[in-house]
Design an enzyme around this catalytic site. Structure first.
Site, PDB file in Angstrom:
ATOM      1  N   GLU A 150       0.829  -1.211   0.000  1.00  0.00           N
ATOM      2  CA  GLU A 150       0.000   0.000   0.000  1.00  0.00           C
ATOM      3  C   GLU A 150       0.861   1.259   0.000  1.00  0.00           C
ATOM      4  O   GLU A 150       0.593   2.230   0.717  1.00  0.00           O
ATOM      5  CB  GLU A 150      -0.950  -0.005   1.197  1.00  0.00           C
ATOM      6  CG  GLU A 150      -1.933  -1.167   1.184  1.00  0.00           C
ATOM      7  CD  GLU A 150      -2.912  -1.135   2.344  1.00  0.00           C
ATOM      8  OE1 GLU A 150      -2.815  -0.224   3.192  1.00  0.00           O
ATOM      9  OE2 GLU A 150      -3.790  -2.013   2.417  1.00  0.00           O
ATOM     10  N   GLU A 170      -4.667  -8.914   1.060  1.00  0.00           N
ATOM     11  CA  GLU A 170      -5.350  -8.638   2.325  1.00  0.00           C
ATOM     12  C   GLU A 170      -6.846  -8.712   2.084  1.00  0.00           C
ATOM     13  O   GLU A 170      -7.363  -8.057   1.173  1.00  0.00           O
ATOM     14  CB  GLU A 170      -4.981  -7.264   2.900  1.00  0.00           C
ATOM     15  CG  GLU A 170      -3.582  -7.170   3.467  1.00  0.00           C
ATOM     16  CD  GLU A 170      -3.274  -5.816   4.085  1.00  0.00           C
ATOM     17  OE1 GLU A 170      -4.227  -5.125   4.536  1.00  0.00           O
ATOM     18  OE2 GLU A 170      -2.081  -5.438   4.107  1.00  0.00           O
TER      19      GLU A 170
END
Length: 920
Positions: free
Chosen positions: A517, A610
């Site tokens: 991220e 995720e």
């Protein structure tokens, strides 16, 4: 025949001559042993007997600083985890910093030698007392490594604490020193002597005898410094290590200290370099496998050397014993120039190879390669490499294949802390985590978001887990003011290459991740270019595995998405903030994107790196219960901001996440996705969304103490569908809800069930398409017995019963193992549960329990899994949370025998458990 002949000859010589021969033989053997000992490699643990000192504050600390850091005017970690990273700050200082002396430590991992760092003149810190041999440190703390200076607390409580919930409210920040005396004898004069540190948090700098040797800033990587030129022989040496762990450096608990193992490595001047072997396999079949062996040999002798190199292959048996040698490379003669490295390539064929693969269908078979360097017929170095033989394939329409079997990824994300033990690595604690995950059906681990301890990868190899090995959470753009972005430009290549060289022989690793991220998702071509650069480095070090970087914002049409081999999506597959309450907000909102990515990259495997980020507090059930299959958390919607707990109905998630049910549906509808890594397998310290007044996360399937949440059984029902299982929630102790609606849910691997309350049927339910639980949402509570009977394909499959209990009456204490080894780092984990007079567990008990111990052991820590409990982990008193608490025990260092652990609580019958301490 030879033995008989020798014995026959011995009978014909005199006793005195026989004695002389035997003495000669004995001395010859001893001489050979000494020669091998003097010339071959030694790896010596130096974990014990350190002195430790930590300053009270940064203001009191010395000025031996790696580099200047930005001042923090205001930072609040209580913000969405997917907040956009921001640009780094440019900082200048006139103060003399030590960075120029530390940067050369990483030169071996910078490919372009013109970019190697030259050490400046001078010796910073040489006059500082802590690096001097004669400094009196008798008042410093005595500690053994691995060591986490923060884990015993105390916790910071209240509003605006010095360390907030994001980093676990523990004192992990600060500047500290470690000192240890070392001795080297005259036999070491001809050797190279290295200090190998598996992990130190952070900005480590090393002095030996007042000389600044080097260091490594990134707290998660393993590293080496060369002590050779600074060693004093036949006298005392002073090793001093300074750590500087900034506040606001992470989004979770980083720990503090030298929290992994530390070693002295002694080698001949000519030796296999650090992490100097790389074994790859190809052309694998039932009959044979080709092994390619690349060996990096280093010559520090100052003159050209002719050597012979030979590698022997052994099979590692289930009991960790080695087979007889099964194959050996040719003993080739090689010339290595003075002060140079040489890459030696060799190959051989293994017949009838035993393949490494994930259970239960496959077995994680392992091999050992022993590389020996000879000079003039003598062994001068021996280097061991554990590896596995496996076929790894990726198919964009189905997923990951191991040895031609499609293996759907049933994985979890794991942070590096070990709950009440903190960041200090303990192999038994890590093994326990993996054992409980195995019981759930988990087959894969994503290392979030940094290189793990080496021993954790040994465990994943041995136990057959698949692994994503990840190196960075940030690049140039920051998530917290003092995170890795401050050193990224100086250290990204060294950190990435060192992780790859250390880890690339592990068969459990199937994917390399170079980011999570990262803010460069937002910087178009610039971010993509940096991603491609990192991916290229990985391919240079290991061309056998794909690269990836987890994306929570980049879309298929953005350049960043093209910078990796394999598409990793954080939450985007299920869609982000799709609930109507988020319409019109500024937060990230994304439709489900599996199909869009699959259409744009039809040749790339997609994996959900995720998923979920679901919330729950074990044993806490809040009402009303949402009718949706997935809901954000708010007061009266799965959350309670007064008690800072989240409902265990397992329907609630972080705003950008989803329930397990929603994720299961999404994956079933997109079967080309390789699988998922749930956020998270275990609760972890720090990042306690949605309640940053707490100490630890709510997202684990298993709580911080290792107790299973209800969600554990939901995952088990889907990940082990062949195993009969049924699980009822909630508990059935609700004296204040008599006559009120109290929904009952059942997690099961069956397909149909009937629910009974006090023997009365409450009806049958059958799972529909994309349904993963059975719900009876209109049950009126009355005390008694709740029972579910489950069928599968029309046959009786499983059942579960929960009962209303009486008041707490006694304690029950149960150890995970009845025997532990006489080793400082072995552990026993004991669970105390509260029982009523009928021996039923009381699920809402919160009695305070005091632990005592007798015999050759000591209490290390206690816990209960409650994210809001600020009792120090070192306390011997702990309230039970939802009826359970944990005590962790270790053996004394030098004594065998029987440990007795006692649990006491006012008004309850005490409990005892005995554990034997045995030889390894």
């Amino acid at each position: 025949m030879e033995l008989k002949l020798i014995r026959y000859k011995y009978k014909r010589i005199s006793p005195n001559l026989m004695k002389s021969i035997l003495i000669f033989i004995a001395f010859s053997i001893l001489a050979c042993a000494q020669t091998n000992s003097e010339n071959s490699r030694e790896k010596i643990s130096i974990n014990n007997d350190w002195k430790f000192f930590k300053y009270n504050s940064f203001e009191e600390a010395d000025s031996l600083t790696y580099d200047v850091r930005p001042e923090i005017n205001q930072f609040n970690s209580d913000r969405p985890a997917d907040s956009k990273p921001t640009e780094s700050e440019v900082i200048k200082s006139n103060q003399k910093m030590l960075k120029p002396w530390i940067l050369p430590t990483g030169n071996n991992f910078i490919k372009d030698k013109s970019k190697h760092h030259n050490r400046p003149e001078g010796n910073p810190g040489q006059a500082f007392p802590f690096v001097q041999t004669d400094f009196d440190d008798k008042d410093w703390q005595n500690i053994n490594l691995p060591h986490d200076w923060a884990i015993n607390g105390p916790f910071y409580e209240g509003e605006k604490p010095e360390v907030d919930g994001g980093m676990g409210r523990l004192p992990s920040h600060g500047v500290a020193w470690y000192r240890k005396k070392l001795k080297f004898d005259e036999n070491d004069k001809s050797k190279m002597i290295y200090l190998d540190v598996d992990g130190a948090m952070s900005y480590a700098m090393v002095w030996l005898n007042g000389n600044l040797v080097g260091g490594w800033p990134y707290g998660y990587n393993s590293w080496r410094v060369d002590l050779t030129r600074y060693v004093k022989f036949s006298e005392e040496n002073q090793l001093s290590i300074r750590l500087d762990n900034p506040n606001y450096s992470a989004r979770w608990y980083p720990g503090g200290g030298i929290y992994r193992n530390v070693w002295l490595t002694k080698t001949n001047k000519v030796h296999v370099a650090q992490w100097g072997t790389f074994i790859t396999t190809k052309n694998i079949s039932d009959n044979r496998a080709n092994l390619d062996i690349k060996i990096n040999v280093e010559n520090n002798s100052g003159s050209d050397q002719t050597i012979n190199v030979e590698t022997t292959i052994f099979e590692i048996k289930e009991n960790q014993k080695l087979s007889d040698p099964i194959k050996k490379t040719n003993n080739s003669e090689i010339l290595i120039f003075a002060n140079q490295n040489k890459i030696i390539n060799d190959s051989l064929i293994i017949e009838n190879p035993k393949l490494w693969g994930p259970p239960p269908k496959q077995k994680p078979h392992l091999y050992l390669a022993v590389t020996k360097i000879y000079q003039s017929g003598k062994i001068i170095d021996e280097y061991k490499t554990q590896f596995g033989i496996r076929i790894l394939k990726f198919d964009s329409n189905s997923g990951v294949y191991i040895n031609n079997d499609l293996i759907k990824i049933k994985g979890v994300n794991q942070h590096h802390d070990l709950g009440a033990l903190g960041a200090a690595f303990n192999k038994r604690a890590a093994e326990r985590q993996l054992e409980i995950l195995t019981e759930m059906g988990c087959n894969a681990i994503r290392m979030s978001h940094n290189p793990p301890a080496p021993e954790l990868l040994e465990l994943t190899d041995e136990m057959g887990f698949l692994v994503i090995d990840e190196v960075f959470d940030v690049w140039q753009r920051k998530k917290t003011p003092h995170d890795f972005h401050l050193i990224f430009d100086d250290w990204y290549e060294q950190d990435l290459r060192s992780m790859l060289r250390r880890d690339r022989n592990h068969p459990s690793i199937i994917i390399w991740s170079f980011g999570n991220e990262v803010g460069e998702q937002y910087t178009d071509e610039e971010g993509a270019s940096l991603g491609l650069k990192l991916s290229k480095i990985i391919h240079e070090e290991d061309p056998t595995r794909p690269t990836t970087s987890a994306m929570n914002w980049a879309k298929p049409d953005m350049p960043f998405s093209s910078s990796m081999d394999l598409i990793s999506l954080n939450y985007q597959g299920q869609g982000i903030r799709q609930d109507p309450m988020f319409e019109g907000t500024e937060r990230i909102q994304t439709k489900p994107l599996f199909n869009d990515f699959h259409s744009t990259f039809p040749d790339k495997v997609i994996i959900s790196s995720e998923t979920a980020s679901a919330f729950s507090s074990r044993g806490i059930y809040l009402f009303p219960v949402t009718e949706k299959i997935s809901s954000p958390v708010r007061d009266n919607l799965g959350g309670d901001s007064k008690i800072h707990q989240v409902s265990s109905y397992e329907l609630y998630a972080v705003d950008f996440g989803s329930s397990a049910d929603k994720v299961f549906k999404s994956l079933a509808q997109n079967p080309y996705v390789a699988g998922e890594f749930v956020w998270t397998g275990w609760d972890y310290l720090g990042e306690p969304t949605p309640y940053y007044s707490s100490r630890s996360s709510y997202t684990g399937i298993i709580d911080l103490a290792g107790f299973k949440k209800d969600r554990f059984y939901l995952y088990k029902s889907q990940w082990l569908p062949e195993k009969p299982m049924a699980h009822i929630l909630p508990h059935w102790n609700w004296p204040n809800r008599i006559g009120e609606i109290t929904p009952v849910h059942v997690f099961t691997s069956g397909d149909e069930a009937e629910l009974f309350l006090n023997s009365k049927s409450l009806g049958k339910k059958k799972k529909g398409e994309y349904e993963y639980r059975l719900r009876w949402d209109d049950i009126i509570y009355e005390p008694g017995e709740l029972k579910v009977v489950v069928h599968k394909n029309g046959n009786l499959w499983a059942e579960d019963i929960v009962k209303t209990t009486e008041q707490p009456n006694k304690l029950e204490l149960t150890a995970d193992r009845k025997e532990i080894y006489l080793h400082e780092h072995d552990l026993a984990f004991l669970t105390v549960s509260i029982k009523d007079k009928n021996n039923l567990s009381v699920p809402n008990a919160d009695n305070e329990v005091e632990f005592e111990i007798e015999g050759p052991g000591e209490i290390v820590a206690t816990d209960n899994g409650d994210p809001t409990d600020f009792t120090p982990f070192s306390s011997h008193k702990r309230r039970t949370f939802s009826g359970l608490a944990l005590v962790i025990v270790k053996p004394s260092e030098k004594e065998l025998g029987e440990i007795t652990v006692t649990a006491k609580s006012n008004g309850l019958v005490l409990a005892e458990e005995k554990i034997k301490v045995v030889e390894r």
